[in-house]
Design a protein around this motif. Structure first.
Motif, short mmCIF file in Angstrom:
data_model
loop_
_atom_site.label_atom_id
_atom_site.label_comp_id
_atom_site.label_asym_id
_atom_site.label_seq_id
_atom_site.Cartn_x
_atom_site.Cartn_y
_atom_site.Cartn_z
N GLU A 72 0.82 -1.21 0.00
CA GLU A 72 0.00 0.00 0.00
C GLU A 72 0.86 1.27 0.00
N ASP A 73 1.92 1.23 -0.79
CA ASP A 73 2.88 2.32 -0.88
C ASP A 73 2.50 3.24 -2.05
N TYR A 106 -2.91 8.79 -9.11
CA TYR A 106 -3.57 8.11 -7.99
C TYR A 106 -2.62 7.94 -6.81
N GLY A 107 -1.37 7.61 -7.11
CA GLY A 107 -0.38 7.44 -6.04
C GLY A 107 -0.09 8.74 -5.31
N ALA A 108 -0.34 9.86 -5.98
CA ALA A 108 -0.13 11.18 -5.38
C ALA A 108 -1.42 11.72 -4.75
N HIS A 109 -2.40 10.82 -4.52
CA HIS A 109 -3.69 11.20 -3.93
C HIS A 109 -4.43 12.21 -4.80
N ASN A 115 -5.70 16.75 -11.37
CA ASN A 115 -6.14 18.11 -11.02
C ASN A 115 -6.85 18.21 -9.68
N ASN A 116 -7.43 17.11 -9.21
CA ASN A 116 -8.24 17.15 -7.99
C ASN A 116 -7.70 16.19 -6.95
N ALA A 117 -7.63 16.68 -5.73
CA ALA A 117 -7.14 15.86 -4.63
C ALA A 117 -8.15 14.77 -4.26
N VAL A 118 -7.62 13.60 -3.87
CA VAL A 118 -8.43 12.48 -3.39
C VAL A 118 -7.82 12.08 -2.04
N SER A 119 -8.58 12.28 -0.97
CA SER A 119 -8.02 12.04 0.37
C SER A 119 -8.09 10.57 0.79
N ASP A 120 -8.94 9.78 0.14
CA ASP A 120 -9.15 8.39 0.52
C ASP A 120 -8.07 7.49 -0.10
N SER A 121 -7.12 7.07 0.74
CA SER A 121 -6.03 6.21 0.26
C SER A 121 -6.53 4.88 -0.28
N LEU A 125 -5.85 3.28 -3.96
CA LEU A 125 -5.29 1.94 -4.16
C LEU A 125 -6.21 1.10 -5.06
N GLU A 126 -7.51 1.19 -4.88
CA GLU A 126 -8.45 0.45 -5.73
C GLU A 126 -8.35 0.92 -7.18
N ARG A 127 -8.23 2.22 -7.37
CA ARG A 127 -8.10 2.76 -8.72
C ARG A 127 -6.79 2.29 -9.37
N ILE A 128 -5.75 2.22 -8.56
CA ILE A 128 -4.46 1.74 -9.09
C ILE A 128 -4.57 0.27 -9.47
#
Length: 155
Positions: A72-73, A106-109, A115-121, A125-128
């Protein structure tokens, strides 16, 4: 003046000379720039070494991505996505590059556009995971096309 009857097409008439239809997997203009560096159009030693070096690099990067995903890195995944994005872009591997860019974001949240932040790690991970499946599929297609181009089909 006599008409030309040689086997090569005029690039102004047809775009790329002698390249197969790569579909949307490989950008022919970018790939042709690599081919132009070959000394011998039959052997294509220079471009072949770059392409086959990329295959090895991609396989190793996929292993590192799998490990980073297991751990989960997200930072590691972002870095690996960025790394593979650059080398795939150099060869014109459009779909591979696009998937790597998404993994980088995605790895950079961030969302897939970056362009938009995603706070849910967990969501990142699911998107990756989903994107890595597409990445490996697209890589496999591009690899197959390029191996055929270089007359190197695995047995």
């Amino acid at each position: 003046m006599a008409a030309r009857h040689d086997s090569q097409e005029d690039p102004s008439d047809a775009g790329s000379i002698g390249l197969p239809d790569f579909g949307d997997n490989i950008d022919p203009m970018t790939f042709e720039q690599i081919l132009e560096m070959d000394d011998d159009e039959e052997e294509r030693e220079f471009s072949r070494s770059i392409v086959f070096g990329f295959f090895e690099q991609a396989e190793n990067t996929f292993k590192s991505m799998d490990t980073s995903l297991s751990n989960e890195d997200l930072d590691g995944l972002s870095s690996l996505g960025h790394f593979l994005k650059g080398s795939s872009a150099t060869l014109g591997l459009t779909k591979v590059k696009d998937s790597c860019e998404k993994i980088q974001h995605y790895g950079a949240h961030k969302d897939e556009t970056g362009n938009n932040a995603v706070s849910d790690s967990g969501l990142c991970l699911e998107r990756i995971k989903t994107t890595m499946k597409a990445l490996k599929h697209d890589y496999s297609e591009a690899e197959s096309i390029l191996r055929r181009f270089y007359h190197d089909q695995p047995s």
